[in-house]
Write an enzyme that holds these catalytic residues in place. Structure first.
Site, PDB file in Angstrom:
ATOM      1  N   LYS A 210       1.644 -11.495   8.420  1.00 28.83           N
ATOM      2  CA  LYS A 210       3.023 -11.187   8.038  1.00 28.83           C
ATOM      3  C   LYS A 210       3.208  -9.667   7.972  1.00 28.83           C
ATOM      4  O   LYS A 210       4.162  -9.129   8.509  1.00 28.83           O
ATOM      5  CB  LYS A 210       3.300 -11.853   6.688  1.00 28.83           C
ATOM      6  CG  LYS A 210       4.687 -11.664   6.171  1.00 28.83           C
ATOM      7  CD  LYS A 210       4.871 -12.487   4.908  1.00 28.83           C
ATOM      8  CE  LYS A 210       6.023 -11.951   4.108  1.00 28.83           C
ATOM      9  NZ  LYS A 210       6.187 -12.654   2.835  1.00 28.83           N
ATOM     10  N   GLU A 216      -8.732  -7.277   6.879  1.00 32.43           N
ATOM     11  CA  GLU A 216      -9.593  -8.255   7.560  1.00 32.43           C
ATOM     12  C   GLU A 216      -9.025  -8.561   8.937  1.00 32.43           C
ATOM     13  O   GLU A 216      -9.738  -8.552   9.953  1.00 32.43           O
ATOM     14  CB  GLU A 216      -9.668  -9.560   6.751  1.00 32.43           C
ATOM     15  CG  GLU A 216     -10.430  -9.465   5.450  1.00 32.43           C
ATOM     16  CD  GLU A 216      -9.559  -9.111   4.260  1.00 32.43           C
ATOM     17  OE1 GLU A 216      -8.459  -8.548   4.458  1.00 32.43           O
ATOM     18  OE2 GLU A 216      -9.983  -9.372   3.126  1.00 32.43           O
ATOM     19  N   GLY A 271       3.313 -15.980   2.391  1.00 32.28           N
ATOM     20  CA  GLY A 271       2.168 -16.286   3.254  1.00 32.28           C
ATOM     21  C   GLY A 271       1.658 -17.709   3.091  1.00 32.28           C
ATOM     22  O   GLY A 271       1.451 -18.441   4.058  1.00 32.28           O
ATOM     23  N   ARG A 272       1.480 -18.142   1.848  1.00 33.06           N
ATOM     24  CA  ARG A 272       0.897 -19.471   1.599  1.00 33.06           C
ATOM     25  C   ARG A 272       1.902 -20.598   1.813  1.00 33.06           C
ATOM     26  O   ARG A 272       1.555 -21.773   1.687  1.00 33.06           O
ATOM     27  CB  ARG A 272       0.286 -19.519   0.196  1.00 33.06           C
ATOM     28  CG  ARG A 272       1.217 -19.092  -0.909  1.00 33.06           C
ATOM     29  CD  ARG A 272       0.472 -18.830  -2.212  1.00 33.06           C
ATOM     30  NE  ARG A 272       1.324 -18.311  -3.266  1.00 33.06           N
ATOM     31  CZ  ARG A 272       1.597 -17.019  -3.442  1.00 33.06           C
ATOM     32  NH1 ARG A 272       1.109 -16.115  -2.624  1.00 33.06           N
ATOM     33  NH2 ARG A 272       2.372 -16.625  -4.438  1.00 33.06           N
ATOM     34  N   GLU A 357      -2.949 -19.137  -5.902  1.00 34.70           N
ATOM     35  CA  GLU A 357      -2.298 -17.838  -5.682  1.00 34.70           C
ATOM     36  C   GLU A 357      -0.860 -17.882  -6.214  1.00 34.70           C
ATOM     37  O   GLU A 357      -0.295 -16.856  -6.579  1.00 34.70           O
ATOM     38  CB  GLU A 357      -2.325 -17.450  -4.195  1.00 34.70           C
ATOM     39  CG  GLU A 357      -2.272 -15.951  -3.974  1.00 34.70           C
ATOM     40  CD  GLU A 357      -2.432 -15.523  -2.518  1.00 34.70           C
ATOM     41  OE1 GLU A 357      -1.530 -15.812  -1.713  1.00 34.70           O
ATOM     42  OE2 GLU A 357      -3.438 -14.886  -2.193  1.00 34.70           O
ATOM     43  N   HIS A 388     -21.266 -38.486  -2.900  1.00 35.03           N
ATOM     44  CA  HIS A 388     -22.715 -38.258  -2.948  1.00 35.03           C
ATOM     45  C   HIS A 388     -23.025 -36.813  -3.312  1.00 35.03           C
ATOM     46  O   HIS A 388     -24.118 -36.322  -3.041  1.00 35.03           O
ATOM     47  CB  HIS A 388     -23.329 -38.621  -1.591  1.00 35.03           C
ATOM     48  CG  HIS A 388     -23.054 -40.051  -1.229  1.00 35.03           C
ATOM     49  ND1 HIS A 388     -23.869 -41.087  -1.613  1.00 35.03           N
ATOM     50  CD2 HIS A 388     -22.004 -40.615  -0.577  1.00 35.03           C
ATOM     51  CE1 HIS A 388     -23.353 -42.229  -1.181  1.00 35.03           C
ATOM     52  NE2 HIS A 388     -22.215 -41.968  -0.554  1.00 35.03           N
ATOM     53  N   LYS A 508      -8.591  -5.017  -3.555  1.00 36.60           N
ATOM     54  CA  LYS A 508      -8.360  -4.364  -2.255  1.00 36.60           C
ATOM     55  C   LYS A 508      -8.442  -2.850  -2.405  1.00 36.60           C
ATOM     56  O   LYS A 508      -9.086  -2.168  -1.603  1.00 36.60           O
ATOM     57  CB  LYS A 508      -6.949  -4.695  -1.718  1.00 36.60           C
ATOM     58  CG  LYS A 508      -6.777  -6.058  -1.123  1.00 36.60           C
ATOM     59  CD  LYS A 508      -5.408  -6.081  -0.412  1.00 36.60           C
ATOM     60  CE  LYS A 508      -4.850  -7.471  -0.279  1.00 36.60           C
ATOM     61  NZ  LYS A 508      -3.462  -7.514   0.173  1.00 36.60           N
TER      62      LYS A 508
HETATM   63  O1  F6P Z   1      -4.362 -12.459  -0.239  1.00 43.03           O
HETATM   64  C1  F6P Z   1      -3.131 -11.830  -0.265  1.00 43.03           C
HETATM   65  C2  F6P Z   1      -2.273 -12.170   0.909  1.00 43.03           C
HETATM   66  O2  F6P Z   1      -1.162 -11.353   0.852  1.00 43.03           O
HETATM   67  C3  F6P Z   1      -1.860 -13.648   0.960  1.00 43.03           C
HETATM   68  O3  F6P Z   1      -0.824 -13.957   0.117  1.00 43.03           O
HETATM   69  C4  F6P Z   1      -1.533 -13.767   2.399  1.00 43.03           C
HETATM   70  O4  F6P Z   1      -1.432 -15.107   2.786  1.00 43.03           O
HETATM   71  C5  F6P Z   1      -2.695 -13.032   3.020  1.00 43.03           C
HETATM   72  O5  F6P Z   1      -2.932 -11.946   2.147  1.00 43.03           O
HETATM   73  C6  F6P Z   1      -2.499 -12.545   4.428  1.00 43.03           C
HETATM   74  O6  F6P Z   1      -1.444 -11.642   4.521  1.00 43.03           O
HETATM   75  P1  F6P Z   1      -0.853 -11.216   5.933  1.00 43.03           P
HETATM   76  O7  F6P Z   1      -0.287 -12.431   6.588  1.00 43.03           O
HETATM   77  O8  F6P Z   1       0.178 -10.183   5.643  1.00 43.03           O
HETATM   78  O9  F6P Z   1      -1.989 -10.655   6.769  1.00 43.03           O
END
Ligand code: F6P
Length: 549
Positions: A210, A216, A271-272, A357, A388, A508
């Site tokens: 987003k 990452e 995002g979620r 979250e 199990h 972060k």
């Molecule tokens: O972990 C924080 C967060 O902002 C989540 O809410 C989100 O889903 C994720 O990082 C990824 O964010 P982006 O889609 O901006 O890379």
């Protein structure tokens, strides 16, 4: 000094629930079922493909009445309408919360700041259709002119867990000629292993972010770019091998992905909660446009149910209220979600983010400490494997963990006699948890007396059962929306903002500082505590023995 009450504690129903709890907390499920032979049917609801049984919960009619009154007192009905109509309920980020608009088949406009968002949603859906059909038909070619066979989604959190879960869930409906993989971790192993057996000229990357700034995702995207660049050896490669999904076209352009290859996201989609947006592109590529639309229709069915049904017939509301009953009165700190379907392996991880979250907050909307518990720990795993593994604790452990069982009456795969045995386990587990086995029953079963204490099952361990007719794109869409609205309802009652996530920021920021210390000549020891400083020193001495001190 009296503490200011800003949450549900201020309502008289909260106090009444506390008194009610003291009266009924020791009633066993065996007693509830003995007293009311029709309880199984009475505490159940059916909508479309879903039968929802909530009879094996530690509640009676009065509990539900009180919980529903509490929901009404918190203004839940108005707040549901606020969300659906685009009001800025995410107050700390000043944003609307409109995942429901993504599957709004009513034909009605949805306004944000006076502008209807439905045209941009359907425009993006059309673009997703074109992209996914070009890839599925083999029309989309890589740099060598060969068709694309591999799709790799690079994203994390909501830009990974939702599409990963649903791609896997809908595998039975997928195009088996396409390999769809997910890379999320900044650990280089993730991308290296994911690309190990793939050919660059047959691989397309979806960079799903987003913000298009998440470290990452950007680190993995750069490695993917390098992987393609070194194989292609020409400049054309980005347009043939990269698609962006983002709300920041500026950032995706800086990365090198043109507007043509960029699908839109908006700040009013969390995002979620983004699976039903363009973030679901990998699902559409894998399972096809029509199946993606069926998924949206499943979610829409639950959206309508949530918006319009009275609370006593409203499945997400009832799930939420029962969750509050356990969380705040019985003080059970977690719940487990147990899908009995191999295709739903990734559902617990997806739900974990969605719930934890959203509701892992301890400050109210007014900025006051809540003083009461909010979001529980969510965990789980698939049946029968979990039986199990951790079911021992569920049955005989010292902690009670409420459970959601999720199953499907019709199998998608049934070689030989699997499904009957599988579902027998599904029904057996909730029965065993609820009713247990008494000392007398153990004795009657011929167990030697000295072993009796170990063989007793206390029972009275609550569960919901969600039994769908069949795993289809529509029922997966229903499942997603059910939990989204359950989580929303709980957030309203706890008077917290379920739609921000400030708690992920601190780690972060610290990681950014530490990353410098891991590679720079000197450790800025004064800025760290002594534990972190020593850990960094050990790390550096292992990486490069001379740098140890
Ligand atoms: O972990 C924080 C967060 O902002 C989540 O809410 C989100 O889903 C994720 O990082 C990824 O964010 P982006 O889609 O901006 O890379």
């Amino acid at each position: 000094m009296t503490q200011k009450l800003s949450g549900p504690e201020k309502f008289i129903e909260w106090g009444s629930l506390g008194e009610h709890y003291s009266r009924i907390k020791d009633v066993h499920l065996r007693e509830y079922f003995r007293e009311d032979p029709g309880r199984g049917r009475r505490f159940s609801l059916k909508i479309g493909e879903l039968y929802f049984d909530y009879s094996k919960n530690l509640i009676n009619s009065e509990t539900l009445d009180l919980l529903i009154k509490l929901g009404e007192k918190t203004g839940l009905r108005e707040k549901i309408n606020d969300m659906f109509s685009g009001n800025k309920i995410n107050i700390t980020e000043d944003r609307a919360v409109l995942h429901t608009a993504l599957r709004n088949f009513s034909g009605d406009p949805v306004l944000v700041d006076g502008i209807d968002v439905m045209p941009v949603i359907s425009g993006t859906l059309d673009k997703m259709k074109i992209v996914s059909e070009r890839i599925r038909s083999g029309d989309w070619k890589g740099f060598s002119g060969k068709k694309i066979k591999n799709v790799v989604n690079i994203g994390i959190g909501g830009s990974d867990l939702g599409p990963r879960f649903v791609c896997n869930a809908l595998r039975w409906y997928s195009d088996r000629d396409l390999i769809v993989r997910f890379v999320s971790n900044i650990d280089g192993t993730d991308i290296v292993e994911s690309l190990y057996d793939l050919k660059p000229d047959e691989t397309i990357f979806i960079i799903a972010s987003k913000t298009f700034t998440t470290i990452e995702t950007m680190t993995n995207a750069e490695s993917a770019k390098e992987w393609i660049r070194s194989a292609a050896g020409n400049t054309e490669f980005i347009s043939k091998h990269f698609i962006a999904i983002t709300s920041s076209k500026k950032n995706s352009e800086l990365f090198g992905i043109s507007a043509d290859n960029t699908l839109e996201m908006w700040d009013w989609i969390g995002g979620r909660y983004s699976l039903t947006s363009s973030i679901g592109l990998s699902v559409m590529i894998s399972a096809g446009y029509d199946n993606f639309i069926s998924l949206l229709k499943g979610s829409y069915k639950i959206d309508e149910h949530f918006k319009n049904s009275p609370f006593n017939e409203n499945i997400p509301v009832i799930m939420a209220l029962i969750g509050i009953w356990y969380n705040n009165f019985f003080r059970y700190g977690s719940y487990a979600v147990l899908p009995y379907d191999q295709y739903l392996t990734d559902f617990p991880a997806y739900l974990q983010q969605c719930d934890m979250e959203s509701n892992g907050k301890s400050v109210s909307l007014e900025g006051e400490p809540t003083g009461y518990h909010t979001g529980p720990v969510v965990w789980g795993g698939i049946g029968t494997n979990s039986q199990h593994a951790f079911f021992q604790l569920l049955h005989q452990g010292s902690r009670v963990v409420p459970v959601d069982f999720i199953g499907f009456a019709q199998p998608l795969n049934d070689p030989g006699d699997h499904h009957r045995k599988f579902m027998a386990n599904f029904f057996a587990q909730s029965k065993a948890l609820a009713f247990g086995r008494t000392g007398n029953e153990v004795l009657k079963a011929g167990v030697p007396e000295e072993q009796i204490p170990f063989r007793i099952f206390p029972g009275n361990r609550p569960s919901n059962t969600l039994l769908f007719n069949k795993l289809t794109p529509e029922t997966i869409g229903m499942l997603i929306a059910l939990y989204e609205h359950k989580i929303f309802t709980q957030g309203i009652i706890w008077n917290i903002n379920s739609f921000d996530q400030w708690g992920v920021e601190l780690g972060k920021n610290i990681a950014t500082d530490i990353a410098e210390d891991l590679s720079s000549e000197k450790i800025s020891g004064s800025e760290h505590d002594s534990s972190t400083t020593e850990l960094i020193k050990v790390f550096r001495s292992v990486r490069s023995p001379d740098e140890g001190n």
